[in-house]
Design a protein around this motif. Sequence first.
Motif, PDB file in Angstrom:
ATOM      1  N   ALA B  26      -1.550  -4.447   4.939  1.00 22.06           N
ATOM      2  CA  ALA B  26      -3.016  -4.361   4.908  1.00 22.06           C
ATOM      3  C   ALA B  26      -3.515  -4.579   3.491  1.00 22.06           C
ATOM      4  N   HIS B  27      -2.818  -3.969   2.536  1.00 27.41           N
ATOM      5  CA  HIS B  27      -3.264  -4.110   1.153  1.00 27.41           C
ATOM      6  C   HIS B  27      -3.114  -5.531   0.652  1.00 27.41           C
ATOM      7  N   VAL B  28      -2.013  -6.183   1.076  1.00 34.74           N
ATOM      8  CA  VAL B  28      -1.811  -7.568   0.652  1.00 34.74           C
ATOM      9  C   VAL B  28      -2.918  -8.442   1.219  1.00 34.74           C
ATOM     10  N   LEU B  29      -3.223  -8.209   2.491  1.00 35.47           N
ATOM     11  CA  LEU B  29      -4.281  -8.998   3.117  1.00 35.47           C
ATOM     12  C   LEU B  29      -5.619  -8.757   2.432  1.00 35.47           C
ATOM     13  N   LEU B  30      -5.786  -7.566   1.904  1.00 39.82           N
ATOM     14  CA  LEU B  30      -7.067  -7.224   1.282  1.00 39.82           C
ATOM     15  C   LEU B  30      -7.140  -7.662  -0.176  1.00 39.82           C
ATOM     16  N   LEU B  31      -6.037  -8.251  -0.678  1.00 42.80           N
ATOM     17  CA  LEU B  31      -5.980  -8.594  -2.099  1.00 42.80           C
ATOM     18  C   LEU B  31      -7.177  -9.433  -2.577  1.00 42.80           C
ATOM     19  N   PRO B  32      -7.520 -10.515  -1.847  1.00 43.65           N
ATOM     20  CA  PRO B  32      -8.685 -11.295  -2.314  1.00 43.65           C
ATOM     21  C   PRO B  32      -9.938 -10.427  -2.405  1.00 43.65           C
ATOM     22  N   ALA B  33     -10.107  -9.536  -1.439  1.00 47.66           N
ATOM     23  CA  ALA B  33     -11.284  -8.665  -1.459  1.00 47.66           C
ATOM     24  C   ALA B  33     -11.236  -7.742  -2.668  1.00 47.66           C
ATOM     25  N   TYR B  34     -10.040  -7.182  -2.947  1.00 48.91           N
ATOM     26  CA  TYR B  34      -9.896  -6.314  -4.126  1.00 48.91           C
ATOM     27  C   TYR B  34     -10.278  -7.062  -5.398  1.00 48.91           C
ATOM     28  N   PHE B  40     -16.378  -8.841  -9.616  1.00 48.64           N
ATOM     29  CA  PHE B  40     -17.830  -8.993  -9.519  1.00 48.64           C
ATOM     30  C   PHE B  40     -18.563  -7.687  -9.262  1.00 48.64           C
ATOM     31  N   PHE B  41     -17.827  -6.595  -9.023  1.00 52.05           N
ATOM     32  CA  PHE B  41     -18.509  -5.327  -8.807  1.00 52.05           C
ATOM     33  C   PHE B  41     -18.100  -4.305  -9.875  1.00 52.05           C
ATOM     34  N   LEU B  42     -16.804  -4.042  -9.948  1.00 54.22           N
ATOM     35  CA  LEU B  42     -16.344  -2.989 -10.849  1.00 54.22           C
ATOM     36  C   LEU B  42     -16.554  -3.359 -12.315  1.00 54.22           C
ATOM     37  N   PHE B  43     -16.165  -4.593 -12.672  1.00 51.96           N
ATOM     38  CA  PHE B  43     -16.256  -5.012 -14.062  1.00 51.96           C
ATOM     39  C   PHE B  43     -17.708  -4.998 -14.586  1.00 51.96           C
ATOM     40  N   PRO B  44     -18.652  -5.620 -13.867  1.00 50.92           N
ATOM     41  CA  PRO B  44     -20.045  -5.539 -14.332  1.00 50.92           C
ATOM     42  C   PRO B  44     -20.545  -4.105 -14.391  1.00 50.92           C
ATOM     43  N   LEU B  45     -20.098  -3.290 -13.432  1.00 56.17           N
ATOM     44  CA  LEU B  45     -20.523  -1.890 -13.417  1.00 56.17           C
ATOM     45  C   LEU B  45     -20.054  -1.182 -14.689  1.00 56.17           C
ATOM     46  N   LEU B  46     -18.813  -1.468 -15.088  1.00 58.34           N
ATOM     47  CA  LEU B  46     -18.287  -0.861 -16.313  1.00 58.34           C
ATOM     48  C   LEU B  46     -19.078  -1.309 -17.535  1.00 58.34           C
TER      49      LEU B  46
END
Lengths: 341, 299
Positions: B26-34, B40-46
């Motif tokens: 599941a995590h591998v499949l979610l890699l692109p989403a991560y 585009f979400f975490l980095f700008p937020l930081l």
Amino acid sequence: MKKLVWLVLAGLLLAFVPAGAQQVLNIYNWAEYIPDDVIRDFQREYGIRVIYNVYSNNEELHARLRAGATGYDLIFPSDYIVPVLVEEGLLQEIPHEAIPNLAYVDEQFLDPPFDPGNRYTVPYLWGTTGIGVNTRFVKEEIDSWEALWDPKYRGRIAMLNDPREVFAVALKLLGYSANTRDLEALQEARDLLIEQKPLVLTYDSDNTNHLLAAGEVWLAHGYSGDVLMAADVNPDIVYVVPKEGGIMWMDVMAIPKGARNVDAALKFIDFILRPDVSARLTQVIHYPNPNRGAHEYLDPEVLSDPAIYPPQDVMERMEWIEDLGELAPVVDRLWTEVKVE
Amino acid sequence: MATLHELTRQGALHVSDVKRHKGLRAHVLLLPAYLWLGLFFLFPLLIVVYYSFTERTPLGDSIPVFTLEHYARLWDPLYARILWRSLWLAVATTLITILLAYPFAYALARTPKRWKNLLLLLSVIPFWTNFLIRTYAWMVILRSNGLLNTALMSLGVIEYPLSLLYTPGAVLLGLVYGFLPFMILPIYVAIERLEPSLLEASADLGAKPWQTFLRVTLPLTAPGIAAGVLLVFVPALGMFVIPDLMGGAKVSLIGNLIQNQFLGARNWQFGSAASVVLMALVIVGLRLYKRFFKMEGVF
């Protein structure tokens, strides 16, 4: 199928090949700020293709450049933002020897406080901030900022949505400088603006000409060119520079660091400063120009129109907006207080 | 076109579905989403958080010196008033959209399939036009010599034009109009899923229609409302275009405050601090909301 893929690929490749050896000049400017035929003539004369992109305020321009936007060869920032761009190293110096037509520029507009010695910028056009009046509904003669406090015009007044411009109106009415750093003067201005607020229909910097032309407001605090553009559509509209004086501003031409075609940018600047070209700018977009040589090419009625070229005694009461530095957050807070009431 | 409502149905992704397969796959499949979220979400937020704690030079630059002055500046009744007004407006928008969206979604879910797709399509069509342009369209309708006033005056209903635009009411109208589809769609999905036999059983057991509604329909479709509330309330809280254009920029909301710091005032540090505080308040609010409605797995 395979053929189709190749066709698409070839198409994509072609898109990246520059069209011949033709030079390109990328201009980043305000909308409708250079007449189309002026650009066309430049292209014809120099064989350089012009690409014209637009921004809607200095902050947008600043944010773009700051975020590392490259590819623009020529930009048109306003006076007050120039020191910020220079300080952040976003502009490159302009070699004056490449612009012989600089000699035509009126000394009054050279060596400005925001760019001593014109190291980074060359004047483009300037203008004033005053009142647009719809004479169909406003029968008295308007000559003072006081009109914007007249309860007769409740709900028929538009103000710019810009703290420095709006505070300048109140400060001038109170007899202070628009660039005062005196906190009490600024607080007095705030109280005056809060008093005015119930009369104001909208604070809007982008639609002055539409609001006026459509008869939605009868008095509008606005930039001269915007008001005169409304007057082109609706002949009842006149532009007034109040007797207390107000804000004057200048837009300049500058070359950002990382420009790809500096040579073309310099050619364009020199072309714009040619007296006959400068005159065409003012004829079409109604902003006065700093070019002394252009006066002989202007229609006499344009040159004598006090709405475009204010008389000397009014000019003496006009001020540039200066950056307030440390005091900027204070003005911002006072502006928020006006907005919250 | 025929599958539009089915797509909507499938689109309701359950986080719990993912949680159940906690395996590596599941995590591998979610890699692109991560990656996407990280970049585009975490980095700008930081970056926003970083800015909010740095000192500002008079020209607006950040210098890497730690400071709490931007947060201290926010601790001011003036900004509390702005926040309070924004909250109030967002709550009002949410409540009105629920009241309008629920009956509409209910009718939609009970419409014969032939018409359902058409109606669903109609409620989505406005999205094909840019939001700003739709807002300007409302301005053309509401202004003093606009469509509505002209129509009313030519019908003789009113003598003088009404002041409709540039009022708090216009702001509320704009917000409700803009966010209504975000409330309709999740409620519609919830009502679609509702098993009709449950309603029949309720009726068979002697419940009156209103009792069935209150004790069966409403509780079972509550997750739809809850999801709609999230989709409407949070963006409504930060909206700045509508108050500027339809409210004549006369009322400052928290969204305007932040936007102005990033543009006109060139004070990214103060704007960042205001954004961080707003985010923190929203997160705390959502936590409480989740606990109150016992909503596991919705977010």
